[in-house]
Design a protein around this motif. Structure first.
Motif, PDB file in Angstrom:
ATOM      1  N   PRO A  72       0.712  -1.362  -0.062  1.00 47.93           N
ATOM      2  CA  PRO A  72      -0.065  -0.025  -0.173  1.00 47.93           C
ATOM      3  C   PRO A  72       0.978   1.320   0.148  1.00 47.93           C
ATOM      4  O   PRO A  72       0.947   2.176   0.905  1.00 47.93           O
ATOM      5  CB  PRO A  72      -0.722   0.025   1.262  1.00 47.93           C
ATOM      6  CG  PRO A  72      -0.036  -0.920   2.239  1.00 47.93           C
ATOM      7  CD  PRO A  72       0.832  -2.002   1.278  1.00 47.93           C
ATOM      8  N   ARG A  73       1.655   1.578  -1.022  1.00 56.17           N
ATOM      9  CA  ARG A  73       2.219   2.781  -1.395  1.00 56.17           C
ATOM     10  C   ARG A  73       1.936   3.314  -2.722  1.00 56.17           C
ATOM     11  O   ARG A  73       2.205   2.482  -3.661  1.00 56.17           O
ATOM     12  CB  ARG A  73       3.887   2.332  -1.306  1.00 56.17           C
ATOM     13  CG  ARG A  73       4.172   2.025   0.374  1.00 56.17           C
ATOM     14  CD  ARG A  73       5.438   1.407   0.523  1.00 56.17           C
ATOM     15  NE  ARG A  73       6.596   2.622   0.312  1.00 56.17           N
ATOM     16  CZ  ARG A  73       7.940   2.039   0.001  1.00 56.17           C
ATOM     17  NH1 ARG A  73       8.422   0.978  -0.150  1.00 56.17           N
ATOM     18  NH2 ARG A  73       8.616   3.227  -0.106  1.00 56.17           N
ATOM     19  N   ARG A  74       1.447   4.456  -2.783  1.00 54.76           N
ATOM     20  CA  ARG A  74       1.274   5.031  -3.952  1.00 54.76           C
ATOM     21  C   ARG A  74       2.443   5.081  -4.808  1.00 54.76           C
ATOM     22  O   ARG A  74       3.757   5.452  -4.342  1.00 54.76           O
ATOM     23  CB  ARG A  74       0.666   6.390  -3.941  1.00 54.76           C
ATOM     24  CG  ARG A  74      -0.590   6.172  -3.301  1.00 54.76           C
ATOM     25  CD  ARG A  74      -1.394   7.701  -2.853  1.00 54.76           C
ATOM     26  NE  ARG A  74      -0.314   8.138  -1.832  1.00 54.76           N
ATOM     27  CZ  ARG A  74      -0.464   9.484  -1.765  1.00 54.76           C
ATOM     28  NH1 ARG A  74      -0.905  10.466  -2.294  1.00 54.76           N
ATOM     29  NH2 ARG A  74       0.695  10.121  -0.973  1.00 54.76           N
ATOM     30  N   VAL A  75       2.488   4.979  -6.181  1.00 55.09           N
ATOM     31  CA  VAL A  75       3.964   5.137  -7.069  1.00 55.09           C
ATOM     32  C   VAL A  75       3.262   5.922  -8.279  1.00 55.09           C
ATOM     33  O   VAL A  75       2.296   5.745  -9.082  1.00 55.09           O
ATOM     34  CB  VAL A  75       4.003   3.424  -7.456  1.00 55.09           C
ATOM     35  CG1 VAL A  75       5.253   3.860  -8.441  1.00 55.09           C
ATOM     36  CG2 VAL A  75       4.462   2.841  -6.363  1.00 55.09           C
ATOM     37  N   LYS A 108      13.064   6.658 -20.997  1.00 53.11           N
ATOM     38  CA  LYS A 108      12.358   7.969 -20.924  1.00 53.11           C
ATOM     39  C   LYS A 108      11.951   8.042 -19.574  1.00 53.11           C
ATOM     40  O   LYS A 108      11.213   8.996 -19.399  1.00 53.11           O
ATOM     41  CB  LYS A 108      11.287   7.959 -21.868  1.00 53.11           C
ATOM     42  CG  LYS A 108      11.736   7.773 -23.640  1.00 53.11           C
ATOM     43  CD  LYS A 108      10.616   8.040 -24.311  1.00 53.11           C
ATOM     44  CE  LYS A 108      10.862   7.977 -25.659  1.00 53.11           C
ATOM     45  NZ  LYS A 108      10.036   8.307 -26.794  1.00 53.11           N
ATOM     46  N   VAL A 109      12.198   7.229 -18.526  1.00 52.35           N
ATOM     47  CA  VAL A 109      11.706   7.545 -17.060  1.00 52.35           C
ATOM     48  C   VAL A 109      12.782   8.650 -16.671  1.00 52.35           C
ATOM     49  O   VAL A 109      13.666   8.538 -16.440  1.00 52.35           O
ATOM     50  CB  VAL A 109      11.634   6.385 -16.313  1.00 52.35           C
ATOM     51  CG1 VAL A 109      11.505   6.564 -14.751  1.00 52.35           C
ATOM     52  CG2 VAL A 109      10.800   5.407 -16.925  1.00 52.35           C
ATOM     53  N   ALA A 110      11.897   9.654 -15.925  1.00 54.80           N
ATOM     54  CA  ALA A 110      12.955  10.863 -15.445  1.00 54.80           C
ATOM     55  C   ALA A 110      13.275  10.493 -13.882  1.00 54.80           C
ATOM     56  O   ALA A 110      14.114  10.946 -13.212  1.00 54.80           O
ATOM     57  CB  ALA A 110      12.155  12.096 -15.673  1.00 54.80           C
ATOM     58  N   ALA A 111      12.064   9.969 -13.292  1.00 53.51           N
ATOM     59  CA  ALA A 111      12.133   9.655 -11.754  1.00 53.51           C
ATOM     60  C   ALA A 111      10.629   8.882 -11.513  1.00 53.51           C
ATOM     61  O   ALA A 111       9.870   8.512 -12.320  1.00 53.51           O
ATOM     62  CB  ALA A 111      12.120  11.154 -10.986  1.00 53.51           C
ATOM     63  N   VAL A 112      11.063   8.495 -10.312  1.00 55.95           N
ATOM     64  CA  VAL A 112       9.744   7.669  -9.726  1.00 55.95           C
ATOM     65  C   VAL A 112       9.556   8.296  -8.377  1.00 55.95           C
ATOM     66  O   VAL A 112      10.439   8.875  -7.593  1.00 55.95           O
ATOM     67  CB  VAL A 112      10.171   6.213  -9.337  1.00 55.95           C
ATOM     68  CG1 VAL A 112       9.091   5.514  -8.678  1.00 55.95           C
ATOM     69  CG2 VAL A 112      10.577   5.431 -10.796  1.00 55.95           C
ATOM     70  N   HIS A 113       7.977   8.530  -8.067  1.00 60.71           N
ATOM     71  CA  HIS A 113       7.703   8.818  -7.031  1.00 60.71           C
ATOM     72  C   HIS A 113       6.899   8.052  -6.122  1.00 60.71           C
ATOM     73  O   HIS A 113       6.117   7.404  -6.405  1.00 60.71           O
ATOM     74  CB  HIS A 113       6.902  10.438  -7.311  1.00 60.71           C
ATOM     75  CG  HIS A 113       7.275  11.400  -7.875  1.00 60.71           C
ATOM     76  ND1 HIS A 113       8.062  12.334  -7.461  1.00 60.71           N
ATOM     77  CD2 HIS A 113       7.433  11.431  -9.462  1.00 60.71           C
ATOM     78  CE1 HIS A 113       8.475  13.156  -8.468  1.00 60.71           C
ATOM     79  NE2 HIS A 113       8.237  12.594  -9.661  1.00 60.71           N
ATOM     80  N   VAL A 114       7.197   7.732  -4.739  1.00 64.65           N
ATOM     81  CA  VAL A 114       6.712   6.524  -4.132  1.00 64.65           C
ATOM     82  C   VAL A 114       6.414   7.119  -2.674  1.00 64.65           C
ATOM     83  O   VAL A 114       7.187   8.002  -1.901  1.00 64.65           O
ATOM     84  CB  VAL A 114       7.740   5.440  -3.728  1.00 64.65           C
ATOM     85  CG1 VAL A 114       6.905   4.484  -3.309  1.00 64.65           C
ATOM     86  CG2 VAL A 114       7.920   5.070  -5.255  1.00 64.65           C
ATOM     87  N   ASP A 115       5.355   6.674  -2.039  1.00 67.67           N
ATOM     88  CA  ASP A 115       5.087   6.895  -0.796  1.00 67.67           C
ATOM     89  C   ASP A 115       6.056   6.365   0.273  1.00 67.67           C
ATOM     90  O   ASP A 115       6.666   5.176   0.185  1.00 67.67           O
ATOM     91  CB  ASP A 115       3.723   6.265   0.033  1.00 67.67           C
ATOM     92  CG  ASP A 115       2.398   7.138  -0.220  1.00 67.67           C
ATOM     93  OD1 ASP A 115       2.450   8.340  -0.393  1.00 67.67           O
ATOM     94  OD2 ASP A 115       1.616   6.391  -1.068  1.00 67.67           O
ATOM     95  N   ASP A 116       6.546   7.180   1.205  1.00 65.14           N
ATOM     96  CA  ASP A 116       7.212   6.642   2.381  1.00 65.14           C
ATOM     97  C   ASP A 116       6.566   5.433   3.185  1.00 65.14           C
ATOM     98  O   ASP A 116       5.355   5.507   2.980  1.00 65.14           O
ATOM     99  CB  ASP A 116       7.775   7.847   3.389  1.00 65.14           C
ATOM    100  CG  ASP A 116       8.941   7.377   4.213  1.00 65.14           C
ATOM    101  OD1 ASP A 116       8.687   7.535   5.323  1.00 65.14           O
ATOM    102  OD2 ASP A 116       9.943   7.244   3.795  1.00 65.14           O
ATOM    103  N   HIS A 117       7.400   4.646   3.970  1.00 62.43           N
ATOM    104  CA  HIS A 117       6.772   3.672   4.733  1.00 62.43           C
ATOM    105  C   HIS A 117       5.573   4.318   5.514  1.00 62.43           C
ATOM    106  O   HIS A 117       4.851   3.571   6.211  1.00 62.43           O
ATOM    107  CB  HIS A 117       7.731   2.890   5.301  1.00 62.43           C
ATOM    108  CG  HIS A 117       8.454   2.106   4.368  1.00 62.43           C
ATOM    109  ND1 HIS A 117       8.218   0.790   3.818  1.00 62.43           N
ATOM    110  CD2 HIS A 117       9.984   2.275   3.988  1.00 62.43           C
ATOM    111  CE1 HIS A 117       8.859   0.325   3.184  1.00 62.43           C
ATOM    112  NE2 HIS A 117       9.880   1.202   2.881  1.00 62.43           N
ATOM    113  N   ASP A 118       6.118   5.514   6.027  1.00 61.77           N
ATOM    114  CA  ASP A 118       4.971   6.268   7.094  1.00 61.77           C
ATOM    115  C   ASP A 118       3.662   6.524   6.645  1.00 61.77           C
ATOM    116  O   ASP A 118       2.823   6.775   7.387  1.00 61.77           O
ATOM    117  CB  ASP A 118       5.785   7.743   7.487  1.00 61.77           C
ATOM    118  CG  ASP A 118       7.058   7.688   8.264  1.00 61.77           C
ATOM    119  OD1 ASP A 118       7.334   6.467   8.842  1.00 61.77           O
ATOM    120  OD2 ASP A 118       7.918   8.638   8.214  1.00 61.77           O
ATOM    121  N   ALA A 119       3.472   6.661   5.499  1.00 60.12           N
ATOM    122  CA  ALA A 119       2.395   6.622   4.704  1.00 60.12           C
ATOM    123  C   ALA A 119       1.436   5.433   4.608  1.00 60.12           C
ATOM    124  O   ALA A 119       0.365   5.722   4.520  1.00 60.12           O
ATOM    125  CB  ALA A 119       2.506   7.526   3.393  1.00 60.12           C
TER     126      ALA A 119
END
Length: 166
Positions: A72-75, A108-119
């Motif tokens: 359960p971590r948004r990506v 073509k991937v510039a970066a990945v954004h993911v929830d921290d474990h605290d979320a």
């Protein structure tokens, strides 16, 4: 054009294995003319944040559809693609929604954004509250919005293997 693709950790692992984000068509979020018109007071950075937030909401829905099979971590995967490869959505609900007709190579991937474990606890609660939120329950909407109180962490492309634990 920078496009934000909603994802999950297992889907990101599959994309790494396949060497591309796919299969197509892909739904993403970007700074479209409709989004710019609607959010008239924002600069490019603010508009990109709005698109990222929309992609994070879509990631939450992907997690709900996974039925507990994904952590359960948004990506959100940020990709750079030529404008000609992007078609914008239409209508008020699709201001920033775009479609990509082809898979996107990992190059073509510039970066990945993911929830921290605290979320995790708030994301789990938001997933559980989605059906009631969609039905108009204000308390459930508040719970779903609670996941957005967590900023997504930024990962460079070379950090993806560490993020996935591979």
């Amino acid at each position: 054009m920078r496009v934000y693709l909603p994802c999950t950790l297992p889907a990101l692992a599959a994309a790494v294995k396949a060497g591309e984000m796919g299969p197509a068509p892909l739904t993403g979020y970007a700074v479209t003319p409709a989004l710019t018109e609607w959010y008239a007071s924002g600069d490019t950075e603010e508009l990109e944040y709005v698109a990222l937030t929309e992609a994070a909401r879509a990631s939450l829905r992907l997690l709900a559809a996974a039925g507990g099979e994904a952590p359960p971590r948004r990506v959100v995967v940020a990709v750079e693609v030529p404008d000609r490869e992007v078609s914008a959505g239409v209508g008020i609900e699709e201001r920033g929604r775009v479609r990509l007709a082809e898979p996107v190579p990992l190059a073509k991937v510039a970066a990945v954004h993911v929830d921290d474990h605290d979320a995790v606890a708030d994301v789990e609660a938001a997933i559980a509250a989605l059906p009631a939120s969609d039905a108009g329950d204000d308390d459930a909407k508040f719970t779903v919005d609670g996941a957005e109180a967590h900023e997504l962490m930024w990962y460079a492309t070379q950090e993806i293997p560490d993020l996935l634990g591979t």
